[in-house]
Design a protein around this motif. Sequence first.
Motif, PDB file in Angstrom:
ATOM      1  N   ALA A  82       0.857  -1.230   0.097  1.00  0.00           N
ATOM      2  CA  ALA A  82       0.033   0.025   0.005  1.00  0.00           C
ATOM      3  C   ALA A  82       1.019   1.158   0.074  1.00  0.00           C
ATOM      4  O   ALA A  82       0.598   2.127  -0.534  1.00  0.00           O
TER       5      ALA A  82
ATOM      6  N   GLN B  71       0.716   4.564   8.572  1.00  0.00           N
ATOM      7  CA  GLN B  71      -0.572   4.197   8.515  1.00  0.00           C
ATOM      8  C   GLN B  71      -1.553   5.433   7.981  1.00  0.00           C
ATOM      9  O   GLN B  71      -2.701   5.262   7.455  1.00  0.00           O
TER      10      GLN B  71
ATOM     11  N   THR C 223      -1.209   5.924   4.183  1.00  0.00           N
ATOM     12  CA  THR C 223      -1.725   5.085   3.217  1.00  0.00           C
ATOM     13  C   THR C 223      -3.187   4.563   3.659  1.00  0.00           C
ATOM     14  O   THR C 223      -3.707   3.771   3.026  1.00  0.00           O
TER      15      THR C 223
ATOM     16  N   THR D 161      -5.513   1.662   1.397  1.00  0.00           N
ATOM     17  CA  THR D 161      -5.832   0.491   1.965  1.00  0.00           C
ATOM     18  C   THR D 161      -7.210   0.154   2.083  1.00  0.00           C
ATOM     19  O   THR D 161      -7.578  -0.649   1.818  1.00  0.00           O
TER      20      THR D 161
ATOM     21  N   SER E   6      -9.373  -2.625   0.508  1.00  0.00           N
ATOM     22  CA  SER E   6     -10.276  -3.493   1.064  1.00  0.00           C
ATOM     23  C   SER E   6     -11.598  -3.643   0.262  1.00  0.00           C
ATOM     24  O   SER E   6     -11.902  -4.754   0.020  1.00  0.00           O
TER      25      SER E   6
ATOM     26  N   ASN F 288      -4.668 -10.344  -1.050  1.00  0.00           N
ATOM     27  CA  ASN F 288      -3.450 -10.188  -0.361  1.00  0.00           C
ATOM     28  C   ASN F 288      -2.484 -11.351  -0.605  1.00  0.00           C
ATOM     29  O   ASN F 288      -3.302 -12.451  -0.921  1.00  0.00           O
TER      30      ASN F 288
ATOM     31  N   ASP G 280       4.998  -5.322   5.621  1.00  0.00           N
ATOM     32  CA  ASP G 280       3.959  -4.904   4.920  1.00  0.00           C
ATOM     33  C   ASP G 280       3.100  -5.860   4.082  1.00  0.00           C
ATOM     34  O   ASP G 280       4.019  -6.779   3.412  1.00  0.00           O
ATOM     35  N   SER G 281       1.817  -5.769   3.890  1.00  0.00           N
ATOM     36  CA  SER G 281       1.074  -6.806   3.204  1.00  0.00           C
ATOM     37  C   SER G 281       1.151  -6.234   1.769  1.00  0.00           C
ATOM     38  O   SER G 281       1.244  -5.214   1.508  1.00  0.00           O
TER      39      SER G 281
ATOM     40  N   ARG H  29      -0.074  -6.909  -2.094  1.00  0.00           N
ATOM     41  CA  ARG H  29      -1.378  -6.957  -2.728  1.00  0.00           C
ATOM     42  C   ARG H  29      -1.190  -7.185  -3.936  1.00  0.00           C
ATOM     43  O   ARG H  29      -0.273  -6.618  -4.683  1.00  0.00           O
TER      44      ARG H  29
END
Length: 199
Positions: free
Chosen positions: A32, A58, A61, A65, A69, A79, A87-88, A90
């Motif tokens: 993200a 946070q 982003t 994010t 979602s 994901n 960090d996730s 995507r």
Amino acid sequence: MAGKRKKNPAGSTNSYRGDVLRVLGALKVAAADQIQRIGAPHLTFRHADKETPSKRKQARTASHTGALSDMRKHGLSENGGSTETGDSLRHLTTKGLQAASYELRCPVTEMGSTARGAGSSGASHPMAVNETVIAMLRPKPNMAVAVDPPHVQAAVDAPDSIGTIASYWTEVSLPATGTWNAPGKGGAQADIVLTAPQD
């Protein structure tokens, strides 16, 4: 407004979902943070009053994010693991690639794969490729919407970027056999291909 919330419970907007589609369509897998730095660089200069770097990250982003979602809820993104820093990662689904092809004005047959599984081992190579693209793009903040701390002027005074996110493609097959759309075995892959004749 209630109808919009039911469709997009994270409250994302078309522009942020468009950012996600363009970035993931070109880069295939990203965090993200990288999506935000390419799609909305002015957010990098906001939230400077937050106490810690993680809270600033946070906050800046949060919009992308939320878009991720909502897109996940609609089956456009997934994901795909996490980086070494947590960090996730995507990536787009097949349906998401079709939507990205519309955003990038590119035939879906030329979009490449969904990058499923790229983040299972931390995706250190794709993350480095993404950072290279960001360095060449050098996205500039829109001063009309950016808060204006002193270090913003350096970003505005930087040299012009090379192309737009639509000028870049990653993981491009260079077939030794087969065709461009259906490469055979034994071909190589280019980490980045840039098409920007205007530059």
